[in-house]
Each structure stands twice: as structure tokens, then as C-alpha cells.
Write an enzyme that holds these catalytic residues in place. Structure first.
Site, PDB file in Angstrom:
ATOM      1  N   GLU A 266       1.787   1.175  47.970  1.00  0.00           N
ATOM      2  CA  GLU A 266       2.307  -0.174  48.272  1.00  0.00           C
ATOM      3  C   GLU A 266       1.260  -1.002  49.017  1.00  0.00           C
ATOM      4  OE1 GLU A 266       5.753   0.388  50.731  1.00  0.00           O
ATOM      5  OE2 GLU A 266       6.678   1.740  49.261  1.00  0.00           O
TER       6      GLU A 266
ATOM      7  N   ASP B  35      -1.679  17.412  58.277  1.00  0.00           N
ATOM      8  CA  ASP B  35      -1.725  18.724  58.930  1.00  0.00           C
ATOM      9  C   ASP B  35      -0.792  19.709  58.226  1.00  0.00           C
ATOM     10  OD1 ASP B  35      -2.706  20.078  61.447  1.00  0.00           O
ATOM     11  OD2 ASP B  35      -0.562  20.328  61.768  1.00  0.00           O
TER      12      ASP B  35
END
Ligand code: GLC
Length: 563
Positions: A278, A214
Site C-alpha cells: 500500500e 525477528d
């Protein structure tokens, strides 16, 4: 004839059709008139049938709902209005079992003023570590009675609110680019950065496939927070000034506002990129960044930053052949230059639904909305025709497309909402001068004959649904040839069968024409934005947004042909 290569890559999001679910308005299982996570889970098979690849869920986190959930009071929990974390697990599992990926919203520019972090900042007083996490400043004027600068809130009114000290005296001011209940963080704070890494990991550990970020152009503000007066015809989120969309008027690049698109935001996304990396499975970051021009927006999706950015330049392009051709070329070039797919989008929870917007004749700035007193209300028949044609063009384009719940039913903007039902802070902050965004957020109709058109098991709906939406209910369109729902299903099936999303754009037309015509692999797409019927080229007709007369494609219509 030009061909534009799409930079290749195999990640799912490069070609995905991502369907935005607005949880408040999708489906309500517990009967309180407000949509919820269990409602979504129960209705997911319909989205499988539609043929989408992923869903993006607007916020369902703990929130006082002063901006419909974009005011988050706990980033790692579900608001009881929508259910529980367990309900989220069920939703995600149901989606994954159906081979639908799940993207959640993250709101990093501001929190809710109810968030414990902001409450601690208020309690701790000026100069404290807690205050340094948000954007507090002393006021100007002799007694600090004037706001620290002249910035205005996106929702209207000033972007600063003064606090009151524990002893009742007036205190510092805090910045809120949106509602006063949405204080802006200070992203220079390493503490804030660490909290958000933890939020990302919280949801990634739970298995989400990515985030829609956002206000991804707003987190860093220019040093010194200098005064700034935006252009009168510019979108308040920083998007394209209206004049730039008019053919023949070249808009000068507006000066960058000191609160949007600052260089420092990119460091944050490089950091987030590494957090996502990751995790296995091509998790995605999608930027809501209202930045112009497209070459600037493309910076959000450089190889080490986010993966996608909403193409608001495309959304804001009127139904006009030369302008569409230009924005398609510009998009493929700008995103292609940084190795990202282009995205395409026509509707979301912040803009007038495209079945109305494409028939607007007057100016309508993003976020202002339309309502009963709007002059020149759009013609809904023309709007729907254009929306179907525009969607058929969009879903043929290479890259990733976003759909907003209800557009597959051809829903228009709900115009006649009573004033007392409105909830958008824009409406309140402008004393009703701007209608805001409630008209695109009305709960969607599932079954014509049920109360609340099947939206809620309790038969109620938090915003009233227009009575004539019964004709647009999903069960009225299912299996009906030529219905908007069946048009979407066909387009999504053909898009997959012909690998359009990983194809190329090869123009076949004259660049000034009202007819947009191009070839993508073995499909020819013809979109007639004009009023005059045209004869289609040779080839088997695969899809039409309006029935043909012989081989004649009428105005405001799109056809796909086998080349
Ligand atoms: C984004 C959201 C919008 C919200 C605003 C503030 O633009 O899409 O709905 O009001 O951010 O969070």
C-alpha cells in the site's frame, strides 16, 4: 563453467549493502554508557563514508531489556534508554538526507511479559479472550504440575512457565520459546494479526523503508503442540545441524520441529506483503528464518511474501573452498528460483563475530558463544586474515549483503568479559554453561585516545571493552592503507563501480579446489582458503585482503582483478 543469472528487478534492496546497528552498542550521546538514537544520528556520516545503502536498527522500543530489547513492551514507542520518538524522527531524517534507508526490527513471535496485553491475559484468567492472544495451556499431570509438553527454550531450560492464580494457587502455563519474560503470541488469533498490521502501519506511516522480521519462522506452532526432541548437534534456532557442514557427511533433513517453519506462517507474510504494497517506495521485509535447506528458506521470499531472507547457510559455512562454492551455487539457485536476490551475511548480534568464528577449531553451536573457559580459543591473527578474505569474497557476490557494526574495524569476539557483566539470558538460563552472545555486542571503538574509545560521551560502556581495541578504533584505521576499514570502503566502492551486486557468478576454478575463483562481469575474484600461496591470473589488481608478494596471493586471502 556455469553462469547463474540473478532474476532482475529494480528495487533498491536487491543489491543493497545493509549495515546492522545494534543501538545499545553503537554510540552513546547522553553519557549513560548505553548507546542511543541521538548517538547514532551523530555518527551516521561515518556510515555514509563507508559506502553502505541502508541501516537496520535492532530494537529500540519500550522494553525491560531482559533480552536486550527483543522483549518489547510497547511496539510503537521508544524506550527512554534510547531516546524518544522525536529522536527517531531526527535519526531517520538524517539518514534519508544522506541517502541511507532505514529498516527497523519487528518482533512478532513474542512480546515482553511486561506488555499490557500479557498483563491483561494474566489478570483475565483461563478461557478469556485476553489469554487467547498468547499460548496458555493447562499443565499435564494430576494437578497440572507438569508442563504441557517437553519443548525447550532456545536460551536453555524449559519453554513453559507456570502462572499463579489471583488466589495464590498454581495456574496455567504459558509458552516462551525464548526467555520466560518473552511469552509467545498465538497467531491463530485474528486480534493479534490486526495489532501487528497496525504496528507495521505505524512505522510505515513514519517513513521507514522496511522491517527485519525477528524469528520469522516461529509464529505458528503445530496443532496440539506435540512433544519434540531436537537433534543434539542442531542449532537451537533450527538452523543447520553441525554435521551437515562437514564435508563428506550428508546430513539427513531433520524433521521439522513443531515450533519452527510451519506452513501457516506464510499466510501471515502474504498479508504483510500486501500491507507494505500500500506504500510507495519499495519497502522491504527481511526474514530472520533459521530454516534448512536453502530451498525451504526460499519459501519466505516467494514473490508474494517477504523480499529478503538472511542467508544463514552462508554464515555457517566454514572457510573452505568447496563448501563455499556449493553454498554460493545453492543460494543463487534457491533464491533465483523464486525471483528473490540472494543475501549474504557473516556476522550479527547473535553469532560469534566472524573475525573469531572463522578461526574456531572446535564445535560451537549458534548462540553458545565463547568465553574465558572455552577450549581451543581462536587465533585472532588467523581469524582476522580469514575475516578480511571472507568479507572481500562476500562483497563481490551478486545480491544484497548485510554487515554488522564493528566488523568493518575487524573486531573479534570479546572473550574476557567478567561473569558479572554478562546480560544475555542464555548465560543465566544455562547457569553459565553457555556464554551466549554478549561477546559480539560490546560497544564499538571510535577514537583510541578517548575514554570508552569515544563510544560514550560519559566515558563508560555497558559491557567492558577490551583494552587492545584501541588499536582497532576507527580513527586508527581511517585513511590507513591496508586497514580493515579501508578494505571495506574500497570493496564497497568497487562493488558499486563494477555493478557487482547485479552481476553473475561464472566459475573459473575446479570445484574441489581450495581456491574459489570466479568472474563477475569485468572483475575476477580469487579467494584462497588454503595455506599455499598461488599465482594470480593476469589482470590489474583492484583489491587485495593481504599484500601480495609479486603476483603471489598468500593463503587466507582474497584478490579482485580487472578481467
Ligand atoms: C532473534 C534475535 C535475538 C533474540 C531472539 C528472540 O533471534 O536476533 O537476538 O534473542 O530473536 O527475540
Amino acid at each position: 563453467m556455469t553462469g547463474t543469472e540473478l532474476t532482475s528487478g529494480t528495487e533498491w534492496w536487491r543489491t543493497a549493502v545493509i549495515y546492522q546497528i545494534y543501538p545499545r552498542s553503537f554510540a552513546d550521546a547522553n553519557g549513560d554508557g548505553m548507546g542511543d538514537l541521538s548517538g547514532i544520528s551523530a555518527r551516521l556520516p561515518h556510515l555514509k563514508e563507508l559506502g553502505i545503502d541502508a541501516i537496520w536498527l535492532s530494537p529500540f522500543y519500550t522494553s525491560p531489556q531482559r533480552d536486550a530489547g527483543y522483549d518489547v513492551a510497547d511496539y510503537c514507542n521508544v524506550d527512554p534508554l534510547f531516546g524518544t520518538l522525536d529522536d527517531f524522527e531526527v535519526l531517520q531524517q538524517t539518514a534519508h538526507d544522506l541517502d541511507i534507508r532505514v529498516i527497523v526490527d519487528i518482533v512478532p513471535n513474542h512480546s515482553s511479559s511486561d506488555h499490557g496485553w500479557f498483563q491483561a491475559a494474566l489478570a483475565s484468567g483461563p478461557g478469556s479472550e485476553e489469554r487467547a492472544r498468547y499460548t496458555f495451556r493447562d499443565g499435564r499431570g494430576e494437578n497440572g504440575e507438569l508442563p504441557p509438553n517437553n519443548w525447550e527454550s532456545v536460551f536453555g531450560g524449559r519453554a513453559w512457565t507456570r502462572t499463579t492464580n489471583a488466589d495464590g494457587t498454581p495456574g496455567q502455563w504459558y509458552l516462551h520459546l525464548f526467555d520466560s519474560s518473552q511469552p509467545d503470541f498465538d497467531w491463530e488469533s485474528e486480534w493479534v494479526r490486526e495489532q501487528f498490521r497496525a504496528v507495521l502501519r505505524f512505522w510505515l506511516d513514519r517513513g521507514v523503508d522496511g522491517f527485519r522480521v525477528d524469528v520469522a519462522h516461529g509464529m505458528i506452532k503445530a496443532p496440539g503442540l506435540p512433544d519434540y526432541t531436537p537433534p543434539a548437534d542442531g542449532g537451537s534456532m533450527g538452523g543447520t545441524p553441525a554435521s551437515a557442514l562437514e564435508p563428506g557427511i550428508s546430513a539427513e533433513a531433520p524433521a521439522t520441529p513443531p515450533y519452527w517453519a510451519q506452513e501457516g506462517v506464510h499466510e501471515i507474510y502474504r498479508d504483510w506483503h500486501n500491507v507494505l504494497a500500500e506504500y510507495a517506495g519499495d519497502r522491504v521485509l527481511a526474514a530472520e528464518a533459521w530454516v534448512d535447506p536453502l530451498s525451504e528458506m526460499a519459501k519466505w521470499v516467494r514473490a508474494d511474501e517477504m523480499h529478503q531472507a538472511f542467508n544463514f547457510a552462508y554464515l555457517e559455512t566454514p572457510w573452505n573452498g568447496p563448501l563455499l562454492r556449493r553454498v554460493i551455487d545453492d543460494s543463487l539457485e534457491a533464491f533465483g528460483n523464486v525471483g528473490a536476490p540472494s543475501t549474504w551475511v557473516l556476522s550479527n548480534h547473535d553469532v560469534v563475530r566472524h573475525a573469531s568464528r572463522l578461526a574456531l577449531t572446535g564445535d560451537n553451536l549458534q548462540g553458545h558463544g565463547i568465553g574465558p573457559k572455552t577450549a581451543d580459543l581462536p587465533d585472532t591473527v588467523i581469524g582476522l586474515r580469514r575475516a578480511r578474505a571472507a568479507t572481500a569474497l562476500m562483497l563481490s557476490l551478486p545480491g544484497s549483503s548485510y554487515l554488522y557494526q564493528g566488523e568493518e574495524l575487524g573486531l573479534p569476539e570479546a572473550v574476557d568479559l567478567p561473569d558479572h557483566a554478562r546480560e544475555d539470558p542464555t548465560w543465566f538460563r544455562t547457569s553459565g554453561e553457555r556464554y551466549g552472545r554478549d561477546g559480539c555486542r560490546v560497544p564499538i571503538p571510535w577514537e583510541a585516545a578517548s575514554e570508552s574509545f569515544g563510544f560514550s560521551s560519559g566515558g563508560t560502556s555497558w559491557l567492558p571493552q577490551p583494552a587492545d581495541w584501541s588499536a582497532l578504533a576507527r580513527d586508527q584505521q581511517e585513511g590507513v592503507p591496508g586497514s580493515t576499514l579501508e578494505l571495506y570502503k574500497l570493496a564497497l566502492r568497487l562493488r558499486r563501480e563494477h555493478s557487482l551486486a547485479s552481476g553473475t557468478v561464472e566459475w573459473l576454478d575446479d570445484s574441489n579446489s581450495e581456491v574459489v575463483e570466479y568472474r563477475n562481469g569485468n572483475v575476477i575474484i580469487v579467494a584462497n582458503t588454503g595455506a599455499t600461496s598461488i599465482e594470480l591470473p593476469a589482470g590489474e589488481v583492484l583489491l587485495v585482503s593481504e599484500s601480495l608478494t609479486g603476483r603471489m596471493l598468500h593463503g587466507d586471502a582474497t584478490a579482485w582483478l580487472r578481467a
